[in-house]
Design a protein around this motif. Structure first.
Motif, PDB file in Angstrom:
ATOM      1  N   LEU A  77      51.442  42.760  31.737  1.00  0.00           N
ATOM      2  CA  LEU A  77      50.662  41.692  31.120  1.00  0.00           C
ATOM      3  C   LEU A  77      51.198  41.307  29.750  1.00  0.00           C
ATOM      4  O   LEU A  77      51.128  40.141  29.340  1.00  0.00           O
TER       5      LEU A  77
ATOM      6  N   ARG B  47      43.763  37.250  34.525  1.00  0.00           N
ATOM      7  CA  ARG B  47      45.036  37.899  34.859  1.00  0.00           C
ATOM      8  C   ARG B  47      44.871  39.284  35.455  1.00  0.00           C
ATOM      9  O   ARG B  47      45.851  39.895  35.858  1.00  0.00           O
ATOM     10  N   VAL B  48      43.659  39.798  35.504  1.00  0.00           N
ATOM     11  CA  VAL B  48      43.380  41.056  36.187  1.00  0.00           C
ATOM     12  C   VAL B  48      42.267  40.798  37.198  1.00  0.00           C
ATOM     13  O   VAL B  48      41.208  40.275  36.842  1.00  0.00           O
TER      14      VAL B  48
ATOM     15  N   SER C 280      47.895  47.310  41.520  1.00  0.00           N
ATOM     16  CA  SER C 280      47.503  48.511  40.806  1.00  0.00           C
ATOM     17  C   SER C 280      46.351  49.207  41.537  1.00  0.00           C
ATOM     18  O   SER C 280      46.142  48.965  42.734  1.00  0.00           O
TER      19      SER C 280
ATOM     20  N   THR D 248      38.904  51.027  30.753  1.00  0.00           N
ATOM     21  CA  THR D 248      39.663  51.962  31.587  1.00  0.00           C
ATOM     22  C   THR D 248      39.610  53.361  30.972  1.00  0.00           C
ATOM     23  O   THR D 248      39.110  53.542  29.865  1.00  0.00           O
TER      24      THR D 248
ATOM     25  N   HIS E 127      40.365  42.254  41.126  1.00  0.00           N
ATOM     26  CA  HIS E 127      40.146  43.365  42.048  1.00  0.00           C
ATOM     27  C   HIS E 127      40.090  42.841  43.471  1.00  0.00           C
ATOM     28  O   HIS E 127      39.441  41.814  43.733  1.00  0.00           O
TER      29      HIS E 127
ATOM     30  N   GLU F 179      50.324  48.318  34.172  1.00  0.00           N
ATOM     31  CA  GLU F 179      49.524  47.100  34.014  1.00  0.00           C
ATOM     32  C   GLU F 179      49.727  46.493  32.629  1.00  0.00           C
ATOM     33  O   GLU F 179      49.966  45.287  32.480  1.00  0.00           O
ATOM     34  N   GLN F 180      49.594  47.337  31.612  1.00  0.00           N
ATOM     35  CA  GLN F 180      49.661  46.858  30.231  1.00  0.00           C
ATOM     36  C   GLN F 180      51.018  46.239  29.914  1.00  0.00           C
ATOM     37  O   GLN F 180      51.097  45.186  29.262  1.00  0.00           O
TER      38      GLN F 180
ATOM     39  N   PRO G 281      36.957  43.843  36.348  1.00  0.00           N
ATOM     40  CA  PRO G 281      38.284  43.907  35.735  1.00  0.00           C
ATOM     41  C   PRO G 281      38.251  44.131  34.226  1.00  0.00           C
ATOM     42  O   PRO G 281      39.176  44.731  33.664  1.00  0.00           O
TER      43      PRO G 281
ATOM     44  N   ARG H  73      44.119  45.121  41.296  1.00  0.00           N
ATOM     45  CA  ARG H  73      43.743  46.504  41.577  1.00  0.00           C
ATOM     46  C   ARG H  73      43.092  46.597  42.950  1.00  0.00           C
ATOM     47  O   ARG H  73      42.291  45.731  43.332  1.00  0.00           O
TER      48      ARG H  73
ATOM     49  N   TRP I 194      50.032  38.705  37.055  1.00  0.00           N
ATOM     50  CA  TRP I 194      48.658  39.043  37.414  1.00  0.00           C
ATOM     51  C   TRP I 194      48.633  40.462  37.977  1.00  0.00           C
ATOM     52  O   TRP I 194      49.518  40.851  38.751  1.00  0.00           O
ATOM     53  N   VAL I 195      47.624  41.220  37.579  1.00  0.00           N
ATOM     54  CA  VAL I 195      47.414  42.572  38.086  1.00  0.00           C
ATOM     55  C   VAL I 195      46.311  42.526  39.133  1.00  0.00           C
ATOM     56  O   VAL I 195      45.236  41.965  38.886  1.00  0.00           O
TER      57      VAL I 195
END
Length: 297
Positions: free
Chosen positions: A146, A217-218, A109, A128, A220, A142-143, A124, A156, A153-154
């Motif tokens: 998940l 799970r998110v 992302s 947002t 960078h 992303e939403q 993370p 960014r 896993w996202v």
């Protein structure tokens, strides 16, 4: 056990580099958008099923790394439906079929999911608030990922450049050969990221997730440090042996665009390191390595 990677969007700059750094004792499949259209749910279902069977039949551990995206930021303002199909519905489809076949999913992302008015690197967990159609569609993607699959896993990232496809570094190098000076915005701050370094980071994460983690799970992932687009352009000039003073600072308002750009989009790598992943090197070091390797321009 070695990895097998399926990389939708495999002909983009990140996809190409995923092939380059993929596990030597494993398998990497990197279909183009024409070969695997993520907006076609039936095609996605077949691709994930075939890939999972091939990987496990070869004694490999499958992971899907989604690099497919509608990244034309300005065009997305007038074709948001198309951007939504690729950036939101496509990832949700991948997550659904990855869940069906118990295949971990890494979804790439962007910094554009944030409002861009921060004063410190975004974590993370920060709130947002995208200000563009591109950012909105990526956030929904992303939403949905998940919410659909617990083993997703996202990741960014931001300001990506590489050997393949068009990007800022290539544009600056091209214009340097035809113009005496360049005016580049100096009031947007971010972290230039070499796609090869990002690809290496994603392979490291893939190795981690096949063993069940990380719990976060998110994450960078960008090259370390920050600069402006003007500072980035001047660094490109320096790497090419040109006078960086030829790059002149400008304001965002001097170059009106359909989509609003984030004024500040630096992403914190703290969570990335906390889960045990190696940090990506400083952006300036990465740029030097990219130019030395003739990866860019």
């Amino acid at each position: 056990m070695a990895l097998a990677l399926l990389v939708p969007g495999g002909r983009g700059q990140l996809g190409h580099d995923m092939v380059a750094v993929g596990p030597a004792d494993g398998l990497v499949r990197a279909p183009s958008s024409a070969e695997l259209d993520v907006t076609d749910d039936t095609a996605v279902a077949d691709a994930v099923a075939d890939f999972a069977a091939l990987a496990r039949g070869s004694g490999l551990r499958p992971v899907v790394v989604n690099a497919a995206a509608h990244t034309a930021v300005d065009a997305a303002e007038t074709e948001e439906d198309r951007a939504f199909a690729i950036n939101a519905r496509g990832p949700a489809s991948l997550a659904r079929w990855c869940a069906e076949h118990d295949v971990p999913l890494l979804h790439v992302s962007t910094d554009y999911v944030f409002p861009g008015d921060g004063t410190r690197p975004y974590e993370p967990s920060d709130e947002t608030g995208p200000r563009s159609a591109y950012g909105r569609t990526k956030l929904v993607g992303e939403q949905r990922v998940l919410a659909t699959w617990e083993r997703s896993w996202v990741v960014r990232t931001a300001w990506v450049y590489g050997q393949h496809g068009s990007n800022f570094v290539k544009t600056v190098a091209r214009l340097a050969g035809s113009r005496d000076t360049l005016s580049v915005v100096d009031d947007q701050v971010g972290s230039p990221t070499w796609s090869l370094d990002l690809a290496r980071g994603l392979v490291s994460l893939a190795s981690l997730v096949v063993d069940g983690g990380p719990a976060r799970r998110v994450l960078h992932a960008t090259n370390d440090g920050e600069t402006t687009w003007c500072g980035f352009a001047r660094a490109v000039f320096e790497e090419l042996g040109l006078d960086p003073a030829r790059v002149l600072p400008a304001k965002t308002d001097d170059f009106p665009r359909p989509a609003r750009r984030p004024a500040y989009s630096v992403l914190s790598g703290k969570a990335w390191e906390e889960v045990g992943l190696p940090p990506l090197r400083h952006w300036r070091e990465a740029l030097s390595a990219a130019v030395a390797a003739r990866a860019v321009p």
